[in-house]
Scaffold this active site. Structure first.
Site, PDB file in Angstrom:
ATOM      1  N   LYS A  22      88.461  11.054  26.332  1.00 44.40           N
ATOM      2  CA  LYS A  22      87.836  11.770  27.450  1.00 44.40           C
ATOM      3  C   LYS A  22      86.624  12.572  26.977  1.00 44.40           C
ATOM      4  O   LYS A  22      85.603  12.625  27.671  1.00 44.40           O
ATOM      5  CB  LYS A  22      88.871  12.657  28.135  1.00 44.40           C
ATOM      6  CG  LYS A  22      89.910  11.816  28.891  1.00 44.40           C
ATOM      7  CD  LYS A  22      91.099  12.654  29.319  1.00 44.40           C
ATOM      8  CE  LYS A  22      92.088  11.848  30.152  1.00 44.40           C
ATOM      9  NZ  LYS A  22      93.372  12.541  30.321  1.00 44.40           N
TER      10      LYS A  22
ATOM     11  N   ARG B 120     101.165  -8.938  37.270  1.00 41.85           N
ATOM     12  CA  ARG B 120     101.759  -9.796  36.242  1.00 41.85           C
ATOM     13  C   ARG B 120     102.949 -10.592  36.780  1.00 41.85           C
ATOM     14  O   ARG B 120     103.389 -11.539  36.190  1.00 41.85           O
ATOM     15  CB  ARG B 120     102.193  -8.953  35.045  1.00 41.85           C
ATOM     16  CG  ARG B 120     101.054  -8.755  34.060  1.00 41.85           C
ATOM     17  CD  ARG B 120     101.533  -7.997  32.876  1.00 41.85           C
ATOM     18  NE  ARG B 120     102.009  -6.678  33.286  1.00 41.85           N
ATOM     19  CZ  ARG B 120     102.047  -5.623  32.498  1.00 41.85           C
ATOM     20  NH1 ARG B 120     101.652  -5.727  31.255  1.00 41.85           N
ATOM     21  NH2 ARG B 120     102.484  -4.474  32.920  1.00 41.85           N
TER      22      ARG B 120
ATOM     23  N   ALA C 176      82.023   4.492  54.029  1.00 43.91           N
ATOM     24  CA  ALA C 176      81.420   3.369  53.290  1.00 43.91           C
ATOM     25  C   ALA C 176      80.361   2.658  54.136  1.00 43.91           C
ATOM     26  O   ALA C 176      79.553   1.897  53.607  1.00 43.91           O
ATOM     27  CB  ALA C 176      82.503   2.378  52.884  1.00 43.91           C
TER      28      ALA C 176
HETATM   29  N1  HSE Z   1      98.373  11.050  29.874  1.00 39.99           N
HETATM   30  C1  HSE Z   1      97.240  11.642  30.544  1.00 39.99           C
HETATM   31  C2  HSE Z   1      97.457  13.153  30.634  1.00 39.99           C
HETATM   32  C3  HSE Z   1      97.097  11.010  31.898  1.00 39.99           C
HETATM   33  O1  HSE Z   1      98.572  13.623  30.401  1.00 39.99           O
HETATM   34  O2  HSE Z   1      96.504  13.873  30.931  1.00 39.99           O
HETATM   35  C4  HSE Z   1      95.771  11.241  32.563  1.00 39.99           C
HETATM   36  O3  HSE Z   1      94.696  10.705  31.872  1.00 39.99           O
END
Ligand code: HSE
Length: 399
Positions: free
Chosen positions: A200, A43, A31
Site C-alpha cells: 500500500k 472457479r 454513470a
Molecule cells: N488484510 C488487509 C487489512 C485487508 O487488514 O487491512 C485490506 O487490504
C-alpha cells in the site's frame, strides 16, 4: 447500456456484484447509462449464489466479447490477476481493481498499455478500502508538492496492536482474536509481517511522486517482534505503538519508503486510530497536513470503491483519468539507512552504560523493563553506536 465483467466471486467480487445490483438506479444516473454485469469469472459453479447464472470459468469468454467495456479484477495475487489484466487491456477493456499486490508489483506495466490503448486502469479500492485516498491524491491535492505520506494502512495489525495496548494481550492472543473475528486470514503472514502495508505504501508513494516504487525497494518490518513490554514502555513514555507505512521525499529528489512499527506520541491524531480503522496523512506544501480516516477493509467498503471506479470508467470511456505513474528504477529510491530518525531501544543495559553510549538520551522504565529514546540518528549511525550495546527491541519514533 454498459456491460461489465467481474473477475472473482470471493468477498470483494461478490460485494461488487451486490452493490451494482442493489444501487443499479443511482449508479445508472451517475454513470450516464445503466451498468449491467454480464459475466462473473469464477472457479466453480456457486449454486447458492444469486449471481450463479452469470458465472463463466473461462476468461477468454470475457476477453473476446466486444460488448464488455470494463473488467473489475477482484481475484487477488499476482498470477491470474496479472495475466487477465494484461489480456483485458490488450483486448480494449478498461480495468478496475482492489488488488494492491498486483498493482504494487506491476502497475507501471498496466499503465503503459492503458495509455497506448486510451483506456483506464483504476484502483481506488487498493489502499484504505472504502476511504477515498487515490482520487484526492491524484486530483484534489494535485497542485501540491507532496513531501511525505504516511499511515496506518493495515486494519488487521491495527486491531492486534489495539488489543495489546488496551487489554494487555500478548501478540499471539490478540492475533487469535483477530482470526476469530474474521479480520486476519488463517495464514496472517502478509498482514503481520507488514507485506500488505508495504504494497500500500508503494502505491501511495508511486502515485504521489510519479515513479514506481516497488515492494523490493521498501525495507519492511512487521509487528511479530512487538511485545507487551514494548507496549508498557511506550505507555510510560506517553506513546502508542502503531504499524506505519511511510514515504518521504528527500532533498535530492529520491523517495525513502519503509514499513515499521513506530512509537507515536499519544496526543497525535494518528495514535487515536484504533481497531481495524486506517488513517493516512498526506503532507503537501500548500495544504499542510491532511488526514484520511475510515474503514480500510471489509466487503462493502471495498466494493463501494470498486463500483465507483466502474462508474468512472463507464462515464469516461473515451477519456483517461490521470492516476498513472512511470516505471521506477534505482534512481527513484533513497536509502533507509541514511534517513535521520529518533529511536526507541528496549535494553537490558545498566544506566551507566546507557549514559555512556547515549549521553543525552531520555530513559523510561516500566517495572523491570527499561528503554532509551535517542536523538536524531540515521540507522547507519545507530548501528555504529550499538556495537557493544544490547538491544531487545529497536523501533523508530514518529516525532
Ligand atoms: N488484510 C488487509 C487489512 C485487508 O487488514 O487491512 C485490506 O487490504
Amino acid at each position: 447500456m454498459a456491460k461489465v465483467a467481474i473477475l472473482g466471486l470471493g468477498t470483494v467480487g461478490s460485494g461488487v456484484a451486490e452493490v451494482l445490483t442493489k444501487n443499479a438506479d443511482s449508479i445508472a444516473r451517475k454513470a450516464g447509462e445503466p451498468v449491467e454485469i454480464k459475466y462473473i469469472l469464477g472457479r466453480h459453479d456457486y449454486p447458492d449464489s444469486p449471481f450463479r447464472d452469470l458465472v463463466v470459468q473461462d476468461f477468454s469468454v470475457i476477453e473476446n466479447d466486444p460488448e464488455i467495456s470494463v473488467v473489475a479484477e477482484c481475484i487477488g495475487g499476482t498470477g491470474a490477476a496479472r495475466d487477465d489484466t494484461l489480456r483485458a487491456l490488450k483486448a480494449g477493456k478498461s480495468v478496475v481493481t482492489s488488488n494492491k499486490e498486483v498493482l504494487a508489483e506491476c502497475g507501471d506495466e498496466f499503465f503503459a498499455i492503458a495509455q497506448e490503448k486510451n483506456l483506464n486502469y483504476l484502483y481506488e479500492a487498493s489502499v484504505g478500502g472504502g476511504i477515498p485516498i487515490i482520487r484526492p491524491l491524484g486530483s484534489c491535492l494535485a497542485a501540491n508538492e507532496i513531501s511525505e505520506i504516511y499511515g496506518i494502512l493495515n486494519g488487521t495489525t491495527n486491531y492486534i496492536l489495539t488489543k495489546m495496548i488496551k487489554e494487555g494481550l500478548s501478540f499471539d492472543t490478540a492475533l487469535k482474536q483477530a482470526q476469530e473475528k474474521g479480520y486476519a486470514e488463517a495464514d496472517p503472514t502478509a498482514d503481520v509481517e507488514g507485506f500488505d502495508a508495504c504494497r500500500k505504501i508503494c502505491i501511495l508513494a508511486s502515485l504521489s511522486f510519479g515513479r514506481h516504487v516497488y515492494p523490493a525497494q521498501v525495507p519492511t518490518q512487521g509487528i511479530t517482534g512487538v511485545t507487551a513490554q514494548d507496549v508498557a514502555l511506550a505507555e510510560a513514555a506517553g506513546m502508542k505503538i502503531k504499524l506505519l507505512g511511510r514515504a518521504i521525499l528527500q532533498e535530492d529528489g529520491k523517495v525513502v519508503a519503509y514499513v515499521a512499527p513506530h512509537l507515536i506520541p499519544a496526543d497525535q491524531q494518528m495514535a487515536g486510530v484504533e481497531d481495524v480503522f486506517n488513517g493516512i496523512v498526506v503532507r503537501g506544501d500548500a495544504i499542510g497536513d491532511v488526514m484520511f480516516y475510515g474503514r480500510g477493509a471489509g466487503k462493502l467498503p471495498t466494493a463501494s470503491a470498486v463500483a465507483a471506479d466502474i462508474i468512472d470508467a463507464v462515464k469516461h470511456h473515451d477519456r483517461r483519468q490521470n492516476l498513472d505513474w512511470a516505471p521506477g528504477g534505482d534512481d527513484v529510491v533513497g536509502s533507509f539507512e541514511d534517513l535521520p530518525l529518533r529511536w526507541y531501544l528496549r535494553t537490558p543495559e545498566q544506566d551507566a552504560k546507557i549514559a555512556a553510549v547515549f549521553g543525552g538520551g531520555k530513559t523510561v522504565t516500566a517495572g523491570e523493563e527499561k528503554a532509551v529514546f535517542t536523538g536524531l540518528l540515521t540507522k547507519r549511525e545507530l548501528d555504529q553506536q550499538l556495537t557493544d550495546f544490547r538491544v531487545l527491541t529497536c523501533l523508530p519514533v514518529l516525532a
